[in-house]
Design an enzyme around this catalytic site. Structure first.
Site, PDB file in Angstrom:
ATOM      1  N   THR A  13       0.843  -1.274  -0.004  1.00 48.73           N
ATOM      2  CA  THR A  13      -0.008   0.061   0.087  1.00 48.73           C
ATOM      3  C   THR A  13       0.847   1.171   0.020  1.00 48.73           C
ATOM      4  O   THR A  13       0.637   2.062  -0.859  1.00 48.73           O
ATOM      5  CB  THR A  13      -0.838  -0.145   1.367  1.00 48.73           C
ATOM      6  OG1 THR A  13      -1.666  -1.255   1.014  1.00 48.73           O
ATOM      7  CG2 THR A  13      -1.752   1.176   1.353  1.00 48.73           C
ATOM      8  N   LYS A 204       6.590   2.878  18.849  1.00 53.70           N
ATOM      9  CA  LYS A 204       6.639   4.499  18.508  1.00 53.70           C
ATOM     10  C   LYS A 204       7.024   5.277  19.683  1.00 53.70           C
ATOM     11  O   LYS A 204       8.105   6.039  19.247  1.00 53.70           O
ATOM     12  CB  LYS A 204       5.638   4.892  17.962  1.00 53.70           C
ATOM     13  CG  LYS A 204       4.825   4.303  16.504  1.00 53.70           C
ATOM     14  CD  LYS A 204       3.404   4.501  16.152  1.00 53.70           C
ATOM     15  CE  LYS A 204       3.235   3.803  14.952  1.00 53.70           C
ATOM     16  NZ  LYS A 204       1.632   3.801  14.643  1.00 53.70           N
TER      17      LYS A 204
END
Lengths: 436, 436
Positions: A13, A204
């Protein structure tokens, strides 16, 4: 005009989005880079699947040596995801003289030190804006724009899938229905466990803590709780108390020691983080010079992530990334600049929910246990029993004054053993207006 | 460790903040720049005034040649403000081989082309993060982080003084009292006219439009209205309709043509821009790849502005600014990349307020004039006359459907000539949820 030859590994994607920006908007990159970014090769093991981009003949191949063996290619975007073969491929790219751009937070959180040391030793660079918060350029903002600051606090909604699910739960869906809706709308994968158990957010956070505080902490060592344990009842009580529940990733410097955790947290309604909806991400940074700065944007998705990847490719092609990479000494094996606070010592207010027997003396017992652990009660919600239920068990919600993770954790363990309490009880952190 | 010698011209509020960051936090800049930023000289015409920073002896001087005559000094922050002598000094600094960092938006808006051409011709650079939105790093975000995008829209609250005043007016203060409060609290200058008449915001918008769209437009040519014409009555009606009034700076690309204006605008409550309070700034950017990104922070003040200046000094010292400056061709005399839409053709919804005589047939007359100008009415507010007033004049508020600046302007001119209307009437743009 000068030309920098670039390549992509992984045409999923995001890779397709990057190819579209490079192929369909070459004028734009030429204008912002002062040079053409010429897409020379795309490597993917599947060369047959139809993608939503018109590829010139011969561009797509399943042979990595078309990149590693071509010395004219200078910058390569690794967009495979996952640990292997991504790690091996990034090492091969670096060794063949390429600068690397990646969106792969799992890879950095797990193998950052190895990859960055290799890049440094070879005089190459790794750029990774897209690895945290997708379209929000938080990496550049922390490592460059706010470089005159000591960051004091960093609070983020870093997982769009979780935020989409809690937004739907706030609208009244139960957890399972919210997950299905997220999957149907493309905001959650078939197996969403890395998102809903907090792994994605904590990886993250580890990257941001590294950048902003010089912390050297492995993501597995950061206390983490996901949204997969959230109950609709808690969403309703939070709302009644004037809060929304958000999966917050927090890194906060207090007295020179860093607090780190990811957990569902009650955030006061009307504050910016509380109002982040659907699949959006947001990050609130406090710097000692700049004060509070708030960033909000799409944390995932094809084109927002591609936007970050191509910005990194431009920065790498023009030479800015190389400078940043050399000056910041990211993921070096040097000593950490901050210590990490023991999780039990984390201060805060807490939301506690118990399922208790509805008879006299229960409140006194619970208050007694909390008191012995020095957990002070700020407010209580206990409604009349639901007439539709048999009335023998009722929910009891307590908001505490400032206390610690350790004290509340111990108090909860003792409370869950009381005969009048039906475990498991619920405990969540609370972020108040003054702090958010 | 390498050392870059730097200097400051102008030791006012911001200059003092910059000196403090450089002198008191040298470790930090060393860490983020990989080198020491050594403050070699500060030039100010007033060397006697006490400032809130401990200066080593001999650092402060009123002699600019201490900088221009010292070839070891590489980077100089110009923090004087205003057009002259700032312009002359920046030119002298560039000609003596210095890279310049400035916070001076008026200087760039007025003399950007001359200064940038001079810097380019001499192989020097000018960095100007602090010139727009203070602590929000919007310049770097647009020129680097979002460089893979065509920016489609940019909407900002760029003047903290105005936003502070409208926030106080929303709380019920009239304009004059709100201005005094802002002055007392240090959010407005003794003469706040450049802030409240929209000049400051429009100068910043001109800089952003230049960066984001390649527009070549002088700030004086951008339609501008300040908050100095706002009435408390309009704040109240806006609130009743579900809006807040904000001084918005808008740059928007529609069909390849750029719309630019600064004006008080009704912004739907609950949208991020509507909830920006006090002296904060915010900018909402929409990029064609990244989608919407929202930035919020302190737009002025000593340390937020100093944070931006020192980040620029670091970027200049390490070489990133030089690269950006060369690749972006800022303020070059090349042709503009976009045309500017005629103000009369700007589309939008509008809020109109009339003071009218309270007798039958008035509404028909007004509706008739609007209809002839093809301005379609979406909603009307007309309350019972205030019993305390003599009742002969009442306010009439109309929200239009989509129409144009030109049509509403012409309709208003005709309406203000009707015997039943007491001029001046009020006309403001409306920003709806779908657009914000």
């Amino acid at each position: 005009m000068d030309k920098t030859r670039v390549a992509i590994v992984g045409l999923g994607t995001v890779g397709t989005g990057v190819a579209r920006l490079l192929l369909d908007h070459g004028d734009r990159t030429a204008r912002h880079a002062g040079r053409t970014l010429w897409l020379e090769a795309i490597v993917d093991r599947d060369t047959r699947r139809q993608r939503d981009v018109d590829l010139p003949a011969g561009l797509l191949t399943d042979d990595l040596s078309r990149i590693t063996g071509n010395p004219a290619i200078q910058v390569v975007a690794e967009l495979i995801g996952g640990l292997e073969p991504a790690r091996t491929i990034v090492l091969e790219l670096l060794r063949s003289g390429k600068d690397v751009v990646t969106a792969n937070k799992a890879l950095l959180a797990e193998h950052g030190a190895e990859l960055f040391d290799t890049a440094r030793a070879l005089g190459r660079s790794i750029a990774f804006e897209a690895s945290v918060a997708g379209g929000i350029p938080i990496i550049a903002n922390i490592s460059q724009c706010l470089s005159a600051n000591q960051v004091l606090s960093l609070r983020g909604i870093l997982n769009g899938t979780s935020n989409f699910i809690v937004t739907k739960m706030e609208e009244g869906m139960d957890y399972a229905a919210a997950v299905s809706t997220a999957q149907r709308m493309g905001f959650a994968e078939a197996d969403p466990s890395m998102d809903v158990d907090g792994t994605d957010a904590v990886q993250k956070l580890a990257i941001l803590a590294h950048l902003a505080f010089g912390a050297r902490v492995h993501w597995r060592d950061i206390p983490r709780q996901g949204i997969n344990t959230l109950h609709l009842a808690d969403m309703r009580f939070a709302c009644e108390l004037g809060y929304r529940i958000k999966l917050l990733a927090v890194a906060e410097l207090t007295q020179g020691v860093l607090e780190l955790h990811v957990a569902p947290t009650l955030v006061r309604m009307g504050t910016p983080l509380a109002e982040v909806r659907e699949a959006y991400n947001a990050i609130s940074v406090i710097g000692d010079a700049v004060g509070p700065v708030f960033f909000h944007g799409l944390g995932a998705g094809q084109m927002p992530t591609a936007s970050a990847v191509v910005a990194d490719m431009i920065d790498t092609a023009v030479g800015r990334t190389g400078i940043t990479f050399r000056t910041l000494e990211l993921w070096s094996r040097r000593e950490a600049r901050v210590g990490i606070r023991d999780h039990a010592d984390l201060k805060g207010r807490f939301y506690l929910r118990f399922t208790v027997e509805d008879h006299p003396g229960v409140m006194a017992q619970i208050a007694g246990v909390l008191g012995r652990h020095a957990v002070s009660i700020a407010s209580i919600i206990q409604h009349e029993p639901d007439p539709a239920s048999d009335g023998s068990l009722v929910p009891l919600v307590i908001m505490t004054h400032m206390t610690t993770e350790g004290a509340t954790h111990q108090a909860m363990q003792e409370l869950d053993r009381l005969p009048c309490v039906m475990p498991p009880s619920v405990r969540m952190r609370v972020l108040d207006r003054s702090e958010s």
